[in-house]
Design a protein around this motif. Structure first.
Motif, mmCIF file in Angstrom:
data_model
loop_
_atom_site.group_PDB
_atom_site.id
_atom_site.type_symbol
_atom_site.label_atom_id
_atom_site.label_comp_id
_atom_site.label_asym_id
_atom_site.label_seq_id
_atom_site.Cartn_x
_atom_site.Cartn_y
_atom_site.Cartn_z
ATOM 1 N N PRO A 1 0.814 -1.214 0.000
ATOM 2 C CA PRO A 1 0.000 0.000 0.000
ATOM 3 C C PRO A 1 0.846 1.262 0.000
ATOM 4 C CG PRO A 1 -0.008 -1.000 2.174
ATOM 5 C CD PRO A 1 0.658 -1.971 1.253
ATOM 6 N N VAL A 2 0.241 2.348 -0.477
ATOM 7 C CA VAL A 2 0.883 3.659 -0.524
ATOM 8 C C VAL A 2 -0.012 4.654 0.197
ATOM 9 C CG1 VAL A 2 1.869 3.071 -2.776
ATOM 10 C CG2 VAL A 2 -0.197 4.460 -2.663
ATOM 11 N N ALA A 3 0.539 5.837 0.420
ATOM 12 C CA ALA A 3 -0.245 6.962 0.938
ATOM 13 C C ALA A 3 -0.381 7.995 -0.165
ATOM 14 C CB ALA A 3 0.426 7.576 2.155
ATOM 15 N N ALA A 4 -1.512 8.677 -0.191
ATOM 16 C CA ALA A 4 -1.723 9.813 -1.090
ATOM 17 C C ALA A 4 -2.004 11.025 -0.217
ATOM 18 C CB ALA A 4 -2.895 9.553 -2.030
ATOM 19 N N ILE A 5 -1.151 12.042 -0.330
ATOM 20 C CA ILE A 5 -1.342 13.244 0.463
ATOM 21 C C ILE A 5 -1.361 14.448 -0.473
ATOM 22 C CG2 ILE A 5 -0.132 12.127 2.367
ATOM 23 C CD1 ILE A 5 2.158 14.101 1.981
ATOM 24 N N GLY A 6 -1.986 15.525 -0.021
ATOM 25 C CA GLY A 6 -2.069 16.686 -0.895
ATOM 26 C C GLY A 6 -2.326 17.962 -0.125
ATOM 27 N N TYR A 7 -2.002 19.041 -0.785
ATOM 28 C CA TYR A 7 -2.102 20.380 -0.218
ATOM 29 C C TYR A 7 -2.990 21.223 -1.127
ATOM 30 C CZ TYR A 7 1.837 18.529 2.346
ATOM 31 O OH TYR A 7 2.638 17.727 3.129
ATOM 32 N N CYS A 8 -3.939 21.969 -0.524
ATOM 33 C CA CYS A 8 -4.851 22.800 -1.309
ATOM 34 C C CYS A 8 -5.566 21.917 -2.333
ATOM 35 C CB CYS A 8 -4.075 23.957 -1.948
ATOM 36 S SG CYS A 8 -5.044 25.105 -2.935
ATOM 37 N N MET A 9 -5.462 22.224 -3.618
ATOM 38 C CA MET A 9 -6.134 21.391 -4.612
ATOM 39 C C MET A 9 -5.581 19.978 -4.613
ATOM 40 S SD MET A 9 -4.778 22.198 -8.447
ATOM 41 C CE MET A 9 -3.256 21.456 -9.038
ATOM 42 N N GLY A 10 -4.341 19.810 -4.150
ATOM 43 C CA GLY A 10 -3.757 18.479 -4.074
ATOM 44 C C GLY A 10 -4.500 17.559 -3.137
ATOM 45 N N ALA A 11 -5.195 18.117 -2.137
ATOM 46 C CA ALA A 11 -5.998 17.285 -1.251
ATOM 47 C C ALA A 11 -7.143 16.631 -2.019
ATOM 48 C CB ALA A 11 -6.538 18.118 -0.097
ATOM 49 N N VAL A 12 -7.718 17.349 -2.973
ATOM 50 C CA VAL A 12 -8.768 16.779 -3.812
ATOM 51 C C VAL A 12 -8.195 15.650 -4.657
ATOM 52 C CG1 VAL A 12 -10.403 17.255 -5.671
ATOM 53 C CG2 VAL A 12 -10.062 18.929 -3.853
ATOM 54 N N LEU A 13 -7.005 15.864 -5.221
ATOM 55 C CA LEU A 13 -6.373 14.829 -6.032
ATOM 56 C C LEU A 13 -6.063 13.593 -5.196
ATOM 57 C CD1 LEU A 13 -6.246 17.290 -7.897
ATOM 58 C CD2 LEU A 13 -3.909 16.664 -8.479
ATOM 59 N N HIS B 1 -5.024 22.172 4.369
ATOM 60 C CA HIS B 1 -5.733 23.321 3.802
ATOM 61 C C HIS B 1 -6.351 22.934 2.456
ATOM 62 C CE1 HIS B 1 -1.791 24.177 1.782
ATOM 63 N NE2 HIS B 1 -1.286 24.048 2.975
ATOM 64 N N PRO B 2 -7.292 21.946 2.508
ATOM 65 C CA PRO B 2 -7.805 21.357 1.281
ATOM 66 C C PRO B 2 -8.655 22.308 0.463
ATOM 67 C CG PRO B 2 -9.065 20.585 3.142
ATOM 68 C CD PRO B 2 -7.907 21.357 3.710
ATOM 69 N N GLY B 3 -8.756 21.964 -0.815
ATOM 70 C CA GLY B 3 -9.625 22.680 -1.734
ATOM 71 C C GLY B 3 -11.057 22.191 -1.599
ATOM 72 N N PHE B 4 -11.713 21.950 -2.706
ATOM 73 C CA PHE B 4 -13.159 21.715 -2.706
ATOM 74 C C PHE B 4 -13.469 20.228 -2.582
ATOM 75 C CE2 PHE B 4 -12.363 25.694 -4.998
ATOM 76 C CZ PHE B 4 -13.108 26.551 -4.212
ATOM 77 N N LEU B 5 -13.520 19.748 -1.347
ATOM 78 C CA LEU B 5 -13.844 18.345 -1.097
ATOM 79 C C LEU B 5 -15.344 18.108 -1.006
ATOM 80 C CD1 LEU B 5 -11.123 17.465 1.569
ATOM 81 C CD2 LEU B 5 -11.214 16.688 -0.812
ATOM 82 N N VAL B 6 -16.087 19.137 -0.654
ATOM 83 C CA VAL B 6 -17.553 19.046 -0.567
ATOM 84 C C VAL B 6 -18.134 20.157 -1.429
ATOM 85 C CG1 VAL B 6 -19.571 19.167 0.924
ATOM 86 C CG2 VAL B 6 -17.464 18.086 1.761
#
Length: 250
Positions: free
Chosen positions: A124-136, A155-160
């Protein structure tokens, strides 16, 4: 520690990327790091090196590779508030062109690439992101629950959103990863937080959604005025145990 500038084959071309990993002959758990809207740049490379120092193979792709190699805009060393609107205006066409379909094609390519790297461990891997990267990161985790054991967004972007392909809609049936969201004070409304918390609960996954006090959007990025050293450390204090539980101990 070793670092590499890489070229990742994708269905739409070749993505340039940056990788850092420990200086030994072992294979290490992989972390796919999605940048914020400003893209792949030195501050993200430094984060990858920090992850490598804790025993991980960290890969940061240039998500805008279809338009050219990073950097696509002439970013200053420090993105102050006086220049931020101009830079964002230059980047918005790239952000808008990065559709869900492209995100998912790229995610498969990045995960396949990681599976072939001699320095990256199988599993398994982890996927992490910042701003719009959180959506990715969230889209990657719901598209490939068989590969992604941890997802973190800061500081995620548009998750909801009200869009029919809002990331939160896929969580109940497709998410299997443990999640941490680290929010700036105005990143999400209380209603948005409640909605995504309900989605995590429906998925039955371990999760935490935390508002980091006194922060503004972008608090992890040391090359911006939003940077908050205490919140940046809190981000590591939340992220590293998550990676340890899901990638190392697991």
């Amino acid at each position: 520690m070793p670092t590499k500038t890489l070229r990742i084959p994708t269905p739409d071309g070749v993505a340039d990327a940056y990788a850092a990993f420990p200086d030994d002959d072992r294979r290490h758990p992989a972390v796919l790091v999605y940048p914020d809207a400003f893209g792949l740049r030195p501050v993200l490379e430094e984060m990858a090196r920090e992850l490598a120092g804790h025993g991980y193979y960290a890969l940061v792709p240039n998500v805008y590779y279809r338009q050219g190699p990073a950097p696509l805009t002439d970013l200053p060393e420090h993105i102050g508030e006086e220049i931020r609107p101009k830079v964002i205006a230059q980047l918005m066409p790239l952000v808008e062109a990065h559709t869900t379909e492209r995100v998912l094609r790229d995610a498969d390519a990045y995960l396949a690439f990681l599976a072939d790297q001699p320095e990256a461990a199988a599993g398994p891997v982890a996927a992490i992101g910042y701003c719009m990267g959180a959506v990715l990161a969230m889209r990657t985790s719901t598209a490939r629950p068989d590969r992604v054991a941890a997802v973190a967004g800061f500081h995620p972007g548009f998750l909801v959103t009200k869009s029919p392909d809002s990331p939160h809609l896929l969580i109940p049936e497709h998410l299997s990863a443990e999640v941490h969201l680290g929010l700036a004070e105005r990143d999400m409304t209380p209603e948005g937080i409640a909605t995504i918390e309900e989605a995590f609960a429906a998925a039955g996954v371990g999760h935490s959604t935390e508002v980091y006090p006194g922060t503004v959007h972008g608090f992890t990025m040391a090359d911006t005025d939003a940077f908050d050293p205490a919140a940046f450390q809190r981000h590591w204090d939340r992220l590293l145990p998550l990676l340890g539980r899901t990638l190392t101990e697991g």
